[in-house]
Design a protein around this motif. Sequence first.
Motif: not given
Length: 335
Positions: A277-292
């Motif tokens: 979802l974080s790469r499907a927004t406009q603009p793309e989201l800054t986020t913290v990646r969890q190693p799910l």
Amino acid sequence: MARATVRDVARATGLSIATVSRVLNGQANVAEHTRELVLRTVAGLGAQAPRARGAKPAGPICVRCPYPLTDYFGLIVTSVVETLALHHRQVVLSAGTSAQRASVLPGLASRSDVAGAVLILPPEPAEELVRLRDRRFPYVVVDPRTELPRDVASVSAAHFAGARRLMAHLVELGHRRIGIIGGPEDWQAGDGRMAGYAAALSDVGVLPSAELLRHVDEPTTENGYLVARDLLDLADRPTALVAFNDKMAVGALRAARERGLDVPRDLSVAGFDDLDLSRATQPELTTVRQPLQEMGRMAVTLLMRLLDRHELEALHVELATELVVRASTGPVPRG
């Protein structure tokens, strides 16, 4: 910690060594009051229960995830199931919101059709998890909701470190008035992230403002929108919003758009998790990646070691997070 022997427990309870052994080996042919007496005595001795010896327990693994298996939880469960398949283990799945109403934990230790369990964000109180441990049922908790005793195996992400790095990123961009859209107040992940946010702000001499901190009961897109709307309607609105997860950050983007705010020129927005979802927004989201997915794999690795009757030293495993900077964060607005 000293290890109790079967003889110690038998002497303290007045039971035979054979009866105590049956309890500690998890055998079913023991009266419940006798089982409880043995387990209480082991706890009273201030020692660990002796581990049974013999072959690795056979049978399927219970995977309990009482939430919808979408994005976040779906990634963890898929990883757990795929890794269990590599160990030739079948799965008994308890999932979905309806599973929250099912009383699963109290009966797990008595079930002959499961050998162990992976419990994902279990909603049950810590006391139930402790009772399950005392009955010597092997299990691992993924992303624990509450703080667990040291000797309960768990896997989680490094929430504090990830949150601190995210807030430091915003601080480096000049932001000081930062709104925090927090998750449920009784989740351990939220506590770690709040501490990380506060630490990064304190590095530049800023105390978190109570006016800019909100919590929700469920971290959904709609709740993120509602909280962001309130924060952006403040007379002195924040210059950045940090959400508990990517879903709530998407809700914050919607609230900003409704108010004619450009992201990131007028407002920076960031999330947590790094879902698709974080790469499907406009603009793309800054986020913290969890190693799910790695959290799921690690949980199975720990469980297999428990089933092999290995001693585990690192029982609370935290996996590293990563800051992913995208287009939704920028310098603090001038003026």
